[in-house]
Design a protein around this motif. Structure first.
Motif, PDB file in Angstrom:
ATOM      1  N   ASN A  28      43.354  34.916  31.341  1.00 16.28           N
ATOM      2  CA  ASN A  28      44.128  34.769  32.581  1.00 16.28           C
ATOM      3  C   ASN A  28      43.604  35.705  33.661  1.00 16.28           C
ATOM      4  OD1 ASN A  28      45.733  32.899  31.328  1.00 16.28           O
ATOM      5  ND2 ASN A  28      47.341  34.366  30.817  1.00 16.28           N
ATOM      6  N   ILE A  76      40.532  34.245  35.259  1.00 16.61           N
ATOM      7  CA  ILE A  76      40.879  33.155  36.170  1.00 16.61           C
ATOM      8  C   ILE A  76      41.396  33.706  37.497  1.00 16.61           C
ATOM      9  CG2 ILE A  76      42.485  31.241  36.526  1.00 16.61           C
ATOM     10  CD1 ILE A  76      42.232  30.712  33.494  1.00 16.61           C
ATOM     11  N   ALA A 123      39.695  33.208  41.141  1.00 14.51           N
ATOM     12  CA  ALA A 123      40.474  32.627  42.233  1.00 14.51           C
ATOM     13  C   ALA A 123      40.556  33.583  43.423  1.00 14.51           C
ATOM     14  CB  ALA A 123      41.874  32.277  41.742  1.00 14.51           C
TER      15      ALA A 123
END
Length: 65
Positions: free
Chosen positions: A35, A38, A42
């Motif tokens: 996570n 990610i 992003a």
């Protein structure tokens, strides 16, 4: 609008810092580390898009002058 863009860039940098602290070097793709990767990816995308927006706004201002 310029201050909003810089605020978004600042928040993206903060998210990168928080996500780096969550990363586990031994298993970077498992659990919270996945996570975190990610979120880091992003956040870098957001920074790039806000940079493009700043550049395009400055070009637009020069073209309209």
């Amino acid at each position: 609008m310029k201050y909003i863009i810089f605020t978004i860039i600042f928040l993206a940098v903060v998210f990168i810092g928080i996500s780096i602290s969550v990363l586990d070097i031994q298993a970077p793709f498992e659990g919270d580390s996945g996570n975190g990767l990610i979120v880091i990816l992003a956040s870098f995308c957001v920074i790039c898009l806000m940079g493009i927006l700043l550049i395009s706004r400055s070009i637009s201002k020069k073209a309209n002058s």
